[in-house]
Design an enzyme around this catalytic site. Structure first.
Site, PDB file in Angstrom:
ATOM      1  N   LYS A  92      -1.245  -9.232  -0.992  1.00  0.00           N
ATOM      2  CA  LYS A  92      -1.657  -7.899  -1.256  1.00  0.00           C
ATOM      3  C   LYS A  92      -1.031  -7.687  -2.745  1.00  0.00           C
ATOM      4  CE  LYS A  92      -0.912  -3.081  -0.042  1.00  0.00           C
ATOM      5  NZ  LYS A  92      -0.186  -2.015   1.145  1.00  0.00           N
ATOM      6  N   GLN A  93       0.296  -8.146  -2.863  1.00  0.00           N
ATOM      7  CA  GLN A  93       0.995  -7.629  -4.196  1.00  0.00           C
ATOM      8  C   GLN A  93       2.131  -8.843  -4.524  1.00  0.00           C
ATOM      9  OE1 GLN A  93       2.544  -4.310  -1.937  1.00  0.00           O
ATOM     10  NE2 GLN A  93       4.328  -4.374  -2.992  1.00  0.00           N
ATOM     11  N   GLU A 113       2.531  -7.215   1.785  1.00  0.00           N
ATOM     12  CA  GLU A 113       2.486  -6.538   3.284  1.00  0.00           C
ATOM     13  C   GLU A 113       1.072  -6.972   3.925  1.00  0.00           C
ATOM     14  OE1 GLU A 113       4.334  -2.063   2.847  1.00  0.00           O
ATOM     15  OE2 GLU A 113       2.384  -2.465   1.926  1.00  0.00           O
ATOM     16  N   ASP A 118      10.342   2.481  -4.131  1.00  0.00           N
ATOM     17  CA  ASP A 118       9.756   2.493  -5.175  1.00  0.00           C
ATOM     18  C   ASP A 118      10.768   3.224  -6.482  1.00  0.00           C
ATOM     19  OD1 ASP A 118       6.624   3.152  -4.844  1.00  0.00           O
ATOM     20  OD2 ASP A 118       7.770   3.627  -3.284  1.00  0.00           O
TER      21      ASP A 118
END
Length: 567
Positions: free
Chosen positions: A376-377, A255, A117
């Protein structure tokens, strides 16, 4: 004395010390001495306010929206995000051995582990208080030996940083995770996200671009970069049939895909994001020979036993890494992605409404997202988040792949339709990559990203801690994306592109010791610099570099389409 029906005020002052603090004798004695010397509450409150006033000046930003209510709400959330980020890390952390926990210091989620992050957090600090970024990068440097041990245990050279870091920097990723929808425990392959190594390399490079901190690079950053590059050079394997290098058995940022359908073995081959980030890291490591003083370069390569043959291998990988494509110019998320089934998004939204955690829904049905073109992203789109079109064109050209401008909007459109946003980071990335092509949608997605924590958009996760990356990402969208800030070739480039509803944006940044105030209003960008004795600042606007002296003010006029000409 106490009197009936009269309020009583009790002051309780605490001092906390541990054995890890510097310049102390014994924690208990130091705490006693500090509390005995502590001034009364009014003085403590005064100095507390002073520090926060100074912080707010450093992190100030303002904007004007066509809708005053939305303007007020947007600014309140952005400032709330800045507040929580400064609660997690600030100047007080500079002398501490700490990283950025993915959920801040606000809850028990992930047990305080440090993920990637910081890739989304550091840009905010690089251009405000880069000393904080430096301290957080030193956290990674202190765990370099543990990363070396991990690489060696996995059969590789160099340093392999963990997906989840804690304490001494060992891998803390779980091997199983629970799906609450089905009640089943499932194999967890998330430790295969080797792209954490590229994130750390990117953070080192961006900090250096923002500060030109040669001392840090010489004695901390370069060693990490070289060891991470050595890892990529080691994990890449040459495939004779393709005449290209490959990276096998990894996971990308998405993921949902951790293995091939029906495979019992985790990992995927040639994740495009991972392969290209590996190439970019190797290019940066090779560039160190011209950045570092010759003596320091020779010292490092001797200490690390980096031979000319290894550097030549890195150069070869930079020319011959494999990148998968399908449907013409669509960058495949990984090799074999094109063979997956299309997913019935409309049908599942009708049945379940919220499909952000599509992986849990499918597993409860006895299915798996590994079978589908469903993410997912952001994964491939991370490339357009981290790099400009000029940088990507250079990467692809050296690899011998065509990269026309249309590659970007075509890929953005393709993957936008196939992403569920199961991660709070995803909408930050999608807003960023939409900013140039669809300013109205970019603002809408930005507003959705703003809601991640204030409305607990993921249904209960905020109770376990804030989403640090998403909070910082929304601030950075305003700071760098809307202003078009890019640090490249020693030049600070500006190419503002305000979302449709915004009329004005104001903020201040720090770049290589220069303090700048930026104001973008209507079709004018105004740049003012604080007085000082530094050399003029190279500022790039509309393809032209201008030298801006300290203590000056200059206006530039924007043409349509975020184009520029000097006013």
């Amino acid at each position: 004395s106490m009197q009936q029906n009269r309020p009583v005020t009790v002051e309780k002052t605490l001092a906390v010390y541990t054995s890890r603090d510097h310049a102390i004798y014994e924690p208990g004695l130091e705490a006693q001495r500090r509390t005995a010397e502590t001034p009364p509450y009014p003085e403590l409150y005064r100095t507390h306010r002073l520090v926060w006033d100074q912080l707010w000046r450093r992190f100030a930003l303002d904007l004007t929206h066509v809708d005053r209510d939305e303007e007020h709400r947007t600014l309140r959330i952005l400032r709330l995000h800045i507040f929580h980020l400064l609660q997690t890390t600030s100047m007080a952390n500079i002398d501490m051995d700490v990283g950025i926990p993915a959920r801040g210091l606000h809850g028990e989620a992930y047990r305080g582990h440090v993920f990637w992050d910081e890739l989304f957090v550091f840009p905010m600090f690089n251009l405000r208080v880069p000393e904080i970024t430096r301290a957080l990068l030193v956290y990674r440097y202190r765990r370099l030996d543990e990363a070396r041990r991990a690489a060696k245990a996995d059969g590789h050279l160099g340093a392999m940083y963990p997906w989840q870091s804690s304490s001494n920097g060992r891998e803390e990723s779980q091997s199983l995770h629970l799906n609450p929808n089905s009640g089943r425990w499932l194999q967890d392959n998330s430790h295969l996200q080797r792209h954490i190594n590229a994130a750390i390399a990117y953070n080192i490079w961006q900090y250096f671009q923002a500060t030109l901190d040669e001392e840090f690079m010489a004695y901390y950053g370069a060693e990490m970069l070289l060891e991470i590059a050595r890892f990529w050079g080691s994990i890449a394997v040459f495939e004779k049939a393709r005449d290209r290098y490959e990276i096998r058995g990894v996971m990308g940022p998405d993921e949902y895909h951790d293995a091939y359908p029906e495979s019992e073995r985790g990992g995927l081959n040639n994740n495009a994001y991972t392969n290209l980030m590996a190439v970019w890291t190797l290019r940066c490591a090779l560039e160190l020979s011209s950045i570092l003083p010759l003596q320091r370069w020779e010292e490092l390569t001797t200490q690390l036993d980096i031979q000319r043959s290894e550097l030549e291998r890195w150069q070869d990988i930079c020319r011959r890494m494999f990148v998968p494509f399908h449907d013409g110019n669509i960058i495949s998320q990984f090799e074999g992605y094109d063979a997956l089934e299309e997913f019935d998004w409309d049908g599942y939204r009708r049945r379940y409404g919220d499909v952000r955690r599509l992986d849990r829904i499918l597993e409860a049905e006895g299915d798996s997202p590994n079978r589908y073109k469903a993410s997912k992203q952001a994964d491939v789109l991370m490339l357009f988040y981290l790099f400009s079109s000029e940088q990507l064109h250079a990467l692809f050209s050296e690899l011998g792949y065509p990269f026309e401008y249309e590659t970007i909007p075509d890929n953005v459109d393709y993957y936008l339709k196939r992403t569920s946003h199961g991660s709070t980071l995803s909408q930050v990335v999608h807003s960023w990559v939409l900013a140039r092509g669809d300013r109205e949608q970019a603002w809408d997605v930005f507003c959705e990203a703003l809601q991640s924590d204030v409305e607990d958009a993921q249904g209960g996760t905020t109770e376990e801690g804030i989403h640090v990356g998403a909070m910082a990402g929304t601030v950075d969208l305003v700071q760098r994306c809307f202003t078009g800030i890019e640090m490249r070739d020693g030049v600070l480039w500006l190419n503002p592109c305000l979302p449709k509803p915004l009329n004005c944006l104001q903020l201040q940044i720090q770049y290589r010791g220069h303090q700048l105030k930026l104001e973008i209003v209507d079709n004018i960008i105004q740049v003012s610099t604080a007085p000082g004795d530094r050399a003029p600042l190279p500022l790039g606007v509309h393809g032209k570099v201008h030298l801006i002296s300290p203590g000056s003010l200059q206006d530039f006029r924007m043409a349509k389409g975020a184009d520029f000409r000097e006013a």
